[in-house]
Design a protein around this motif. Structure first.
Motif, PDB file in Angstrom:
ATOM      1  N   TYR A 251       4.699 -56.642  22.603  1.00 24.73           N
ATOM      2  CA  TYR A 251       5.867 -55.633  22.682  1.00 24.73           C
ATOM      3  C   TYR A 251       6.268 -55.026  24.227  1.00 24.73           C
ATOM      4  CZ  TYR A 251       5.103 -54.396  17.728  1.00 24.73           C
ATOM      5  OH  TYR A 251       5.070 -54.595  16.671  1.00 24.73           O
ATOM      6  N   ALA A 252       7.076 -54.860  24.466  1.00 30.41           N
ATOM      7  CA  ALA A 252       7.741 -54.953  25.850  1.00 30.41           C
ATOM      8  C   ALA A 252       6.990 -53.708  26.696  1.00 30.41           C
ATOM      9  CB  ALA A 252       9.652 -55.187  25.692  1.00 30.41           C
ATOM     10  N   LYS A 253       7.458 -52.717  25.587  1.00 35.71           N
ATOM     11  CA  LYS A 253       6.546 -51.407  26.278  1.00 35.71           C
ATOM     12  C   LYS A 253       5.387 -51.355  26.362  1.00 35.71           C
ATOM     13  CE  LYS A 253       8.852 -48.640  23.344  1.00 35.71           C
ATOM     14  NZ  LYS A 253       9.654 -47.370  23.615  1.00 35.71           N
ATOM     15  N   HIS A 254       4.174 -52.333  25.459  1.00 41.74           N
ATOM     16  CA  HIS A 254       3.035 -51.887  25.786  1.00 41.74           C
ATOM     17  C   HIS A 254       1.936 -53.350  26.219  1.00 41.74           C
ATOM     18  CE1 HIS A 254       3.401 -48.254  23.562  1.00 41.74           C
ATOM     19  NE2 HIS A 254       4.175 -49.054  23.084  1.00 41.74           N
ATOM     20  N   GLY A 255       2.890 -54.168  26.571  1.00 40.50           N
ATOM     21  CA  GLY A 255       1.923 -55.746  26.643  1.00 40.50           C
ATOM     22  C   GLY A 255       1.123 -55.858  25.530  1.00 40.50           C
ATOM     23  N   ASP A 256       0.926 -55.196  24.576  1.00 37.30           N
ATOM     24  CA  ASP A 256       0.493 -56.232  23.681  1.00 37.30           C
ATOM     25  C   ASP A 256       1.031 -57.235  22.276  1.00 37.30           C
ATOM     26  OD1 ASP A 256       1.353 -54.489  22.155  1.00 37.30           O
ATOM     27  OD2 ASP A 256      -0.593 -52.896  21.959  1.00 37.30           O
ATOM     28  N   ILE A 257       0.101 -57.333  21.119  1.00 33.54           N
ATOM     29  CA  ILE A 257       0.753 -58.908  21.417  1.00 33.54           C
ATOM     30  C   ILE A 257       0.002 -58.039  19.074  1.00 33.54           C
ATOM     31  CG2 ILE A 257       0.146 -61.099  19.847  1.00 33.54           C
ATOM     32  CD1 ILE A 257      -0.650 -62.043  22.403  1.00 33.54           C
ATOM     33  N   CYS A 258       1.605 -58.133  18.415  1.00 35.19           N
ATOM     34  CA  CYS A 258       1.406 -57.986  17.489  1.00 35.19           C
ATOM     35  C   CYS A 258       0.316 -58.914  16.231  1.00 35.19           C
ATOM     36  CB  CYS A 258       2.689 -57.996  16.048  1.00 35.19           C
ATOM     37  SG  CYS A 258       2.964 -59.183  15.851  1.00 35.19           S
ATOM     38  N   LEU A 375      -6.499 -64.103  34.903  1.00 34.42           N
ATOM     39  CA  LEU A 375      -6.939 -63.777  35.719  1.00 34.42           C
ATOM     40  C   LEU A 375      -5.922 -62.192  36.525  1.00 34.42           C
ATOM     41  CD1 LEU A 375      -8.776 -64.617  38.169  1.00 34.42           C
ATOM     42  CD2 LEU A 375      -6.547 -65.708  39.017  1.00 34.42           C
ATOM     43  N   ILE A 376      -4.938 -62.791  36.532  1.00 33.77           N
ATOM     44  CA  ILE A 376      -4.533 -60.689  36.899  1.00 33.77           C
ATOM     45  C   ILE A 376      -4.675 -59.223  36.053  1.00 33.77           C
ATOM     46  CG2 ILE A 376      -1.786 -59.642  36.980  1.00 33.77           C
ATOM     47  CD1 ILE A 376      -1.211 -62.175  38.676  1.00 33.77           C
ATOM     48  N   HIS A 377      -4.971 -59.540  34.864  1.00 34.25           N
ATOM     49  CA  HIS A 377      -5.424 -59.238  33.836  1.00 34.25           C
ATOM     50  C   HIS A 377      -6.598 -58.117  34.701  1.00 34.25           C
ATOM     51  CE1 HIS A 377      -4.869 -56.267  30.068  1.00 34.25           C
ATOM     52  NE2 HIS A 377      -5.904 -56.364  30.400  1.00 34.25           N
ATOM     53  N   GLY A 390      -2.639 -53.520  27.651  1.00 36.65           N
ATOM     54  CA  GLY A 390      -2.047 -54.743  26.968  1.00 36.65           C
ATOM     55  C   GLY A 390      -3.335 -55.737  26.642  1.00 36.65           C
ATOM     56  N   ASP A 391      -2.129 -57.239  26.110  1.00 41.52           N
ATOM     57  CA  ASP A 391      -3.030 -58.514  25.791  1.00 41.52           C
ATOM     58  C   ASP A 391      -3.681 -58.959  26.796  1.00 41.52           C
ATOM     59  OD1 ASP A 391      -3.735 -61.091  24.855  1.00 41.52           O
ATOM     60  OD2 ASP A 391      -4.114 -59.718  23.697  1.00 41.52           O
ATOM     61  N   PRO A 392      -4.332 -59.465  27.360  1.00 37.15           N
ATOM     62  CA  PRO A 392      -4.487 -60.709  28.666  1.00 37.15           C
ATOM     63  C   PRO A 392      -4.275 -61.938  28.837  1.00 37.15           C
ATOM     64  CG  PRO A 392      -7.324 -59.620  28.315  1.00 37.15           C
ATOM     65  CD  PRO A 392      -5.845 -59.399  27.284  1.00 37.15           C
ATOM     66  N   VAL A 393      -3.614 -62.466  27.159  1.00 33.01           N
ATOM     67  CA  VAL A 393      -2.777 -63.356  28.217  1.00 33.01           C
ATOM     68  C   VAL A 393      -1.418 -63.397  28.217  1.00 33.01           C
ATOM     69  CG1 VAL A 393      -4.623 -64.665  26.446  1.00 33.01           C
ATOM     70  CG2 VAL A 393      -2.311 -63.809  25.698  1.00 33.01           C
ATOM     71  N   ALA A 394      -0.848 -61.570  28.257  1.00 37.11           N
ATOM     72  CA  ALA A 394       0.406 -61.360  27.535  1.00 37.11           C
ATOM     73  C   ALA A 394       1.117 -61.561  29.251  1.00 37.11           C
ATOM     74  CB  ALA A 394       1.028 -60.491  27.130  1.00 37.11           C
ATOM     75  N   PRO A 395       2.240 -61.940  29.583  1.00 37.43           N
ATOM     76  CA  PRO A 395       2.502 -62.297  31.435  1.00 37.43           C
ATOM     77  C   PRO A 395       3.704 -60.792  31.995  1.00 37.43           C
ATOM     78  CG  PRO A 395       4.260 -63.335  29.469  1.00 37.43           C
ATOM     79  CD  PRO A 395       2.808 -62.559  28.649  1.00 37.43           C
ATOM     80  N   ILE A 396       3.206 -59.916  30.381  1.00 35.59           N
ATOM     81  CA  ILE A 396       3.821 -58.531  31.047  1.00 35.59           C
ATOM     82  C   ILE A 396       2.717 -57.231  30.628  1.00 35.59           C
ATOM     83  CG2 ILE A 396       4.945 -57.989  28.973  1.00 35.59           C
ATOM     84  CD1 ILE A 396       7.148 -56.309  30.024  1.00 35.59           C
ATOM     85  N   LYS A 397       2.868 -57.090  32.159  1.00 36.98           N
ATOM     86  CA  LYS A 397       1.362 -55.550  32.200  1.00 36.98           C
ATOM     87  C   LYS A 397       2.499 -54.631  32.711  1.00 36.98           C
ATOM     88  CE  LYS A 397      -1.647 -59.464  32.468  1.00 36.98           C
ATOM     89  NZ  LYS A 397      -2.026 -59.776  31.440  1.00 36.98           N
ATOM     90  N   HIS A 398       1.459 -53.342  31.887  1.00 31.05           N
ATOM     91  CA  HIS A 398       1.594 -52.058  32.227  1.00 31.05           C
ATOM     92  C   HIS A 398       0.558 -51.393  33.135  1.00 31.05           C
ATOM     93  CE1 HIS A 398       5.819 -51.458  30.164  1.00 31.05           C
ATOM     94  NE2 HIS A 398       5.224 -52.499  29.652  1.00 31.05           N
ATOM     95  N   PHE A 399       0.923 -50.797  34.049  1.00 32.07           N
ATOM     96  CA  PHE A 399      -0.580 -50.685  34.956  1.00 32.07           C
ATOM     97  C   PHE A 399       0.204 -49.401  35.413  1.00 32.07           C
ATOM     98  CE2 PHE A 399      -2.100 -50.704  39.453  1.00 32.07           C
ATOM     99  CZ  PHE A 399      -3.368 -50.963  39.391  1.00 32.07           C
ATOM    100  N   SER A 400      -0.731 -48.254  34.836  1.00 26.49           N
ATOM    101  CA  SER A 400      -0.324 -47.535  34.895  1.00 26.49           C
ATOM    102  C   SER A 400      -1.759 -46.391  35.400  1.00 26.49           C
ATOM    103  CB  SER A 400      -0.635 -45.942  33.364  1.00 26.49           C
ATOM    104  OG  SER A 400      -1.715 -46.871  32.387  1.00 26.49           O
ATOM    105  N   LEU A 401      -1.519 -45.181  35.563  1.00 24.14           N
ATOM    106  CA  LEU A 401      -2.540 -44.240  35.782  1.00 24.14           C
ATOM    107  C   LEU A 401      -4.022 -44.063  35.102  1.00 24.14           C
ATOM    108  CD1 LEU A 401      -0.543 -41.716  38.329  1.00 24.14           C
ATOM    109  CD2 LEU A 401      -1.859 -43.096  39.452  1.00 24.14           C
TER     110      LEU A 401
END
Length: 479
Positions: A251-258, A375-377, A390-401
């Motif tokens: 998911y592009a908006k959440h960074g997690d896997i279905c 590692l980045i997650h 999001g999921d640790p293995v996802a290359p797109i991450k959402h960093f929020s407050l």
């Protein structure tokens, strides 16, 4: 006298018929006769016409104010500021130049680092010399070139499918595929966290849309059971109603896997056709980059249609769908983005073919990408005042407050300041942008972080330190 007798008998027969007729029949005929007489003698409707004087006309004209063609946009709008202030020179590779300053790039979705590959550029330049810049026509109208067919064949072979279809615009791929199959009266079950392209496809289909909570299989099953009850109540309608299930692989908006295994189980249990949008999982998940089906070890034949764009991991443009031959062929006749859009420029198709060659020849890059993502997650989750979703293995991450306020604009401004601070320190980040008044389910404000396979551990440590220092500098001032 003899001539009068038949007429008398006719009247007698009519009188007898009236006496013997059922009462409801007589009442109905009487009402019809009354209605006919009413129509014949009623006056035609004529609305009262208001005659304005010349002075009143002039006053109305002077009072009229036309609405603006577009709404006013403030000069300090973040998007306009980004367009005017962040000018890139050269390739947006792992390191890029913005406003003359060299920064590490964690904003572009160049997951596999293929954007600056010299062999891809050479393949594109060779195709440019042979085919020219563009095709100047849709695929069905002299826009199909041999390189398009070759790319479709390569994609189908790579995904272990019977056939693939190529689109010239990534966004239009799933937005065209959904209404090509689902029509008015059909039912689509959709995860409420799907991307904007899917939402546009749902609207175009004019089907009955039923959203379930993000990655919540219990809520999906609840909707399926309700639909079963509705089908039993109206069995005639149920026979002609098709049911679809639309999700994203990543998911592009959440960074997690279905949860694909459970979704496939639900497909067979409730007789659904499942569509998976894999723009952020294709070329990312799985040991060889074949997406969410490989990630879970599920045969791709379990999926009715898979769609993805070539604009993220592949580093190109356009998109594709793949599946059974009879399913894909249907899009060649009814996929609007395929039928009416100029085909993908041949040089981009040649570049995509070379990208596939690189992926096939070097499957080890996917393990390296997963390590970088994990590692980045892990390091982002340790920054105080912030959280990574999001999921640790996802290359797109959402960093929020970690503690968002009730004021969305205030949170957006805080995150914008963090990205600006990071830019000054040598790291390019971007806040996640949405059409806030059109999104079905608007996620919390966040900074979208893209992981690149080319990043070394030393560079990752440097980037995380920049993010941590930028967050501390901004959040300490606001507290």
């Amino acid at each position: 006298m003899m001539a009068i007798i038949p007429a008398t008998w006719d009247m007698y027969d009519m009188f007898q018929a009236v006496i013997q007729a059922p009462a409801y029949h007589l009442i109905f005929e009487a009402l019809l006769i009354i209605w006919i007489f009413k129509l014949m003698f009623s006056k035609a409707y004529a609305p009262n016409k208001t005659i304005l004087t010349e002075k009143e006309k002039e006053e109305l004209i002077q009072e009229w104010q036309p609405e603006p063609l577009v709404p006013d946009v403030p000069d300090d709008h973040p998007v306009l500021q980004a367009m005017n202030n962040n000018i890139i020179s050269g390739r947006p590779d792992k390191v890029m130049v913005i406003n003359g300053k060299s920064v590490v790039n964690m904003a572009s979705l160049n997951f596999l680092g293929l954007l600056g590959d010299e062999s891809i550029e050479a393949a594109a330049q060779k195709a440019l010399s042979k085919y020219g810049v563009g095709s100047c026509g849709p695929r069905g109208f002299y826009g199909t070139m041999d390189v398009h067919l070759e790319l479709e064949e390569r994609l189908a072979k790579f995904m272990n499918c019977e056939e693939a279809i190529l689109y010239s615009y990534g966004f239009a791929t799933i937005a065209s595929a959904i209404p090509a199959y689902s029509k008015r009266g059909d039912v689509i079950f959709v995860d409420e966290g799907v991307c904007f392209a899917i939402q546009k496809g749902l609207i175009a289909s004019r089907s009955v849309i039923k959203y379930f909570k993000h990655n919540d299989m219990d809520d999906l099953e609840r909707l399926c059971i309700e639909q079963q009850k509705e089908d039993k109540r109206v069995p005639k309608k149920a026979k002609v109603t098709r049911r679809f299930l639309v999700v994203e692989g990543l998911y592009a908006k959440h960074g997690d896997i279905c949860p694909l295994p459970k979704l496939v189980e639900m497909k067979w249990k409730y007789k659904l056709r499942i569509f998976v949008e894999e723009s952020f999982s294709f070329g990312v998940l799985g040991d060889t980059g074949r997406g969410v089906t490989e990630h879970y070890g599920i045969n791709i034949d379990e999926i009715d249609l898979m769609a993805a764009c070539l604009e993220n991991a592949i580093g190109g443009a356009g998109g594709f769908c793949c599946g059974k031959k009879y399913i894909v062929d249907h899009q060649r006749l009814s996929g609007l983005g395929y039928c009416f859009s100029a085909s993908l420029p041949p040089m981009l198709a040649s570049g995509a073919i070379q990208s596939l060659n690189i992926i096939i020849d070097d499957p080890g890059m996917f393990g390296k990408l997963r390590n970088n993502c994990t590692l980045i997650h892990e390091k982002l989750s340790k920054i105080e005042g912030m959280r990574v979703v999001g999921d640790p293995v996802a290359p797109i991450k959402h960093f929020s407050l970690s503690e968002p306020s009730d004021d969305r604009d205030l949170d957006n401004r805080s995150l914008e300041k963090i990205t600006q601070e990071a830019m000054q320190r040598g790291l390019a980040l971007t806040p996640a942008r949405y059409l806030e008044h059109e999104e079905h389910n608007l996620p919390l404000p966040s900074i979208r972080i893209a992981v690149n396979v080319k990043l070394t551990e030393e560079e990752i440590d440097t980037c995380i330190n920049i993010v941590a220092d930028s967050c501390q500098a901004v959040l300490s001032k606001s507290s």
